[in-house]
Design a protein around this motif. Structure first.
Motif, PDB file in Angstrom:
ATOM      1  N   LYS A   6      29.825  39.505  -8.605  1.00  6.82           N
ATOM      2  CA  LYS A   6      29.155  40.695  -7.896  1.00  6.82           C
ATOM      3  C   LYS A   6      28.061  40.395  -7.276  1.00  6.82           C
ATOM      4  O   LYS A   6      27.681  40.522  -5.783  1.00  6.82           O
ATOM      5  N   SER A   7      26.979  39.989  -8.173  1.00  9.08           N
ATOM      6  CA  SER A   7      25.685  39.864  -7.815  1.00  9.08           C
ATOM      7  C   SER A   7      25.506  39.128  -7.188  1.00  9.08           C
ATOM      8  O   SER A   7      24.680  38.712  -6.233  1.00  9.08           O
ATOM      9  N   ILE A   8      26.253  37.818  -7.031  1.00 19.39           N
ATOM     10  CA  ILE A   8      25.958  36.597  -6.679  1.00 19.39           C
ATOM     11  C   ILE A   8      26.122  37.035  -5.051  1.00 19.39           C
ATOM     12  O   ILE A   8      25.313  36.663  -4.372  1.00 19.39           O
ATOM     13  N   LEU A   9      27.867  37.604  -4.880  1.00 20.61           N
ATOM     14  CA  LEU A   9      27.686  37.842  -3.418  1.00 20.61           C
ATOM     15  C   LEU A   9      27.045  38.551  -2.641  1.00 20.61           C
ATOM     16  O   LEU A   9      27.148  38.506  -1.745  1.00 20.61           O
ATOM     17  N   ILE A  10      26.001  39.874  -3.390  1.00 21.85           N
ATOM     18  CA  ILE A  10      25.759  40.498  -2.872  1.00 21.85           C
ATOM     19  C   ILE A  10      24.301  39.399  -2.066  1.00 21.85           C
ATOM     20  O   ILE A  10      24.052  40.009  -0.579  1.00 21.85           O
ATOM     21  N   ARG A  11      23.873  38.912  -3.178  1.00 21.55           N
ATOM     22  CA  ARG A  11      22.819  38.302  -2.704  1.00 21.55           C
ATOM     23  C   ARG A  11      22.717  36.908  -1.531  1.00 21.55           C
ATOM     24  O   ARG A  11      21.740  36.723  -0.328  1.00 21.55           O
ATOM     25  N   VAL A  12      24.157  35.988  -1.383  1.00 15.59           N
ATOM     26  CA  VAL A  12      24.455  35.352  -0.214  1.00 15.59           C
ATOM     27  C   VAL A  12      25.428  36.157   1.257  1.00 15.59           C
ATOM     28  O   VAL A  12      25.749  35.410   1.978  1.00 15.59           O
ATOM     29  N   SER A  13      25.211  37.484   0.868  1.00 15.68           N
ATOM     30  CA  SER A  13      25.848  38.236   1.900  1.00 15.68           C
ATOM     31  C   SER A  13      25.650  38.146   3.543  1.00 15.68           C
ATOM     32  O   SER A  13      26.227  38.391   4.456  1.00 15.68           O
ATOM     33  N   PHE A  14      24.175  37.629   2.919  1.00 14.96           N
ATOM     34  CA  PHE A  14      23.337  36.983   4.830  1.00 14.96           C
ATOM     35  C   PHE A  14      23.839  36.265   5.814  1.00 14.96           C
ATOM     36  O   PHE A  14      23.166  36.780   6.414  1.00 14.96           O
ATOM     37  N   ASP A  15      24.753  35.572   5.173  1.00 14.59           N
ATOM     38  CA  ASP A  15      25.318  34.353   5.491  1.00 14.59           C
ATOM     39  C   ASP A  15      26.479  34.167   5.545  1.00 14.59           C
ATOM     40  O   ASP A  15      27.309  34.248   3.866  1.00 14.59           O
ATOM     41  N   TRP A  41      37.014  45.581  -4.361  1.00 15.10           N
ATOM     42  CA  TRP A  41      35.431  45.816  -4.364  1.00 15.10           C
ATOM     43  C   TRP A  41      34.522  45.183  -3.399  1.00 15.10           C
ATOM     44  O   TRP A  41      34.179  45.415  -2.222  1.00 15.10           O
ATOM     45  N   CYS A  42      35.133  43.678  -2.752  1.00 13.21           N
ATOM     46  CA  CYS A  42      34.515  42.951  -1.163  1.00 13.21           C
ATOM     47  C   CYS A  42      35.318  44.292  -0.528  1.00 13.21           C
ATOM     48  O   CYS A  42      34.227  43.538   0.446  1.00 13.21           O
ATOM     49  N   TYR A  43      36.148  44.259  -0.521  1.00 15.14           N
ATOM     50  CA  TYR A  43      37.135  45.082   0.957  1.00 15.14           C
ATOM     51  C   TYR A  43      36.048  46.211   1.372  1.00 15.14           C
ATOM     52  O   TYR A  43      35.720  46.782   2.780  1.00 15.14           O
ATOM     53  N   GLN A  44      35.815  46.837  -0.386  1.00 19.86           N
ATOM     54  CA  GLN A  44      34.821  48.597   0.583  1.00 19.86           C
ATOM     55  C   GLN A  44      33.193  47.669   0.813  1.00 19.86           C
ATOM     56  O   GLN A  44      33.119  48.292   1.348  1.00 19.86           O
ATOM     57  N   LYS A  45      33.245  46.977  -0.001  1.00 18.81           N
ATOM     58  CA  LYS A  45      31.470  46.593   0.483  1.00 18.81           C
ATOM     59  C   LYS A  45      31.287  45.576   1.359  1.00 18.81           C
ATOM     60  O   LYS A  45      30.191  45.583   2.109  1.00 18.81           O
ATOM     61  N   PHE A  46      32.373  44.568   1.457  1.00 16.69           N
ATOM     62  CA  PHE A  46      31.889  44.271   2.884  1.00 16.69           C
ATOM     63  C   PHE A  46      32.700  43.825   3.776  1.00 16.69           C
ATOM     64  O   PHE A  46      32.818  42.884   5.329  1.00 16.69           O
ATOM     65  N   LYS A  47      33.495  44.622   4.143  1.00 19.46           N
ATOM     66  CA  LYS A  47      35.153  44.746   4.857  1.00 19.46           C
ATOM     67  C   LYS A  47      34.057  44.880   6.408  1.00 19.46           C
ATOM     68  O   LYS A  47      34.647  43.670   7.598  1.00 19.46           O
ATOM     69  N   GLN A  48      33.859  45.153   6.185  1.00 21.12           N
ATOM     70  CA  GLN A  48      32.976  45.676   8.127  1.00 21.12           C
ATOM     71  C   GLN A  48      32.340  44.127   8.410  1.00 21.12           C
ATOM     72  O   GLN A  48      32.923  43.739   9.843  1.00 21.12           O
ATOM     73  N   GLN A  49      31.660  43.618   8.024  1.00 18.28           N
ATOM     74  CA  GLN A  49      30.973  42.292   7.730  1.00 18.28           C
ATOM     75  C   GLN A  49      31.626  40.765   7.900  1.00 18.28           C
ATOM     76  O   GLN A  49      31.535  40.627   8.701  1.00 18.28           O
ATOM     77  N   TYR A  50      32.779  40.669   7.258  1.00 21.33           N
ATOM     78  CA  TYR A  50      33.722  39.393   6.257  1.00 21.33           C
ATOM     79  C   TYR A  50      34.959  40.121   6.653  1.00 21.33           C
ATOM     80  O   TYR A  50      35.307  38.916   5.515  1.00 21.33           O
ATOM     81  N   GLU A  51      35.934  40.510   7.266  1.00 18.92           N
ATOM     82  CA  GLU A  51      36.907  40.799   6.342  1.00 18.92           C
ATOM     83  C   GLU A  51      37.959  39.547   7.540  1.00 18.92           C
ATOM     84  O   GLU A  51      38.582  39.548   6.886  1.00 18.92           O
ATOM     85  N   PRO A  52      37.484  38.491   8.831  1.00 23.21           N
ATOM     86  CA  PRO A  52      37.653  37.764   8.482  1.00 23.21           C
ATOM     87  C   PRO A  52      38.329  36.945   7.007  1.00 23.21           C
ATOM     88  O   PRO A  52      39.173  35.943   6.700  1.00 23.21           O
ATOM     89  N   VAL A  53      37.001  36.765   6.538  1.00 21.57           N
ATOM     90  CA  VAL A  53      36.625  36.113   5.884  1.00 21.57           C
ATOM     91  C   VAL A  53      37.596  36.197   4.053  1.00 21.57           C
ATOM     92  O   VAL A  53      38.090  35.432   3.623  1.00 21.57           O
ATOM     93  N   LEU A  54      37.266  37.314   3.781  1.00 14.18           N
ATOM     94  CA  LEU A  54      38.285  38.230   2.932  1.00 14.18           C
ATOM     95  C   LEU A  54      39.641  37.897   3.090  1.00 14.18           C
ATOM     96  O   LEU A  54      40.352  37.344   2.296  1.00 14.18           O
TER      97      LEU A  54
END
Length: 60
Positions: A6-15, A41-54
């Motif tokens: 989770k900490s890694i994903l947060i750190r690289v979420s800019f790209d 967790w990913c869908y809660q945190k990053f759905k708006q930004q990276y839904e296709p990736v998820l």
């Protein structure tokens, strides 16, 4: 391990490319129960930004 992932994903979420690469690595490292927790967790945190990736990462 889940906390570390989770900490890694947060750190690289800019790209998007880095995020997808790290997410795929995480899925390969974790066991099924942890993958389900990570998916939620990913869908809660990053759905708006990276839904296709998820969707790509969690459906394959």
């Amino acid at each position: 391990m889940l906390k570390y992932v989770k900490s890694i994903l947060i750190r690289v979420s800019f790209d998007a490319i880095l995020f997808e690469k790290e997410l795929r690595k995480a899925i390969n490292l974790l066991v099924n129960d942890e993958i389900e927790i990570l998916k939620e967790w990913c869908y809660q945190k990053f759905k708006q930004q990276y839904e296709p990736v998820l969707q790509r990462c969690f459906t394959t």
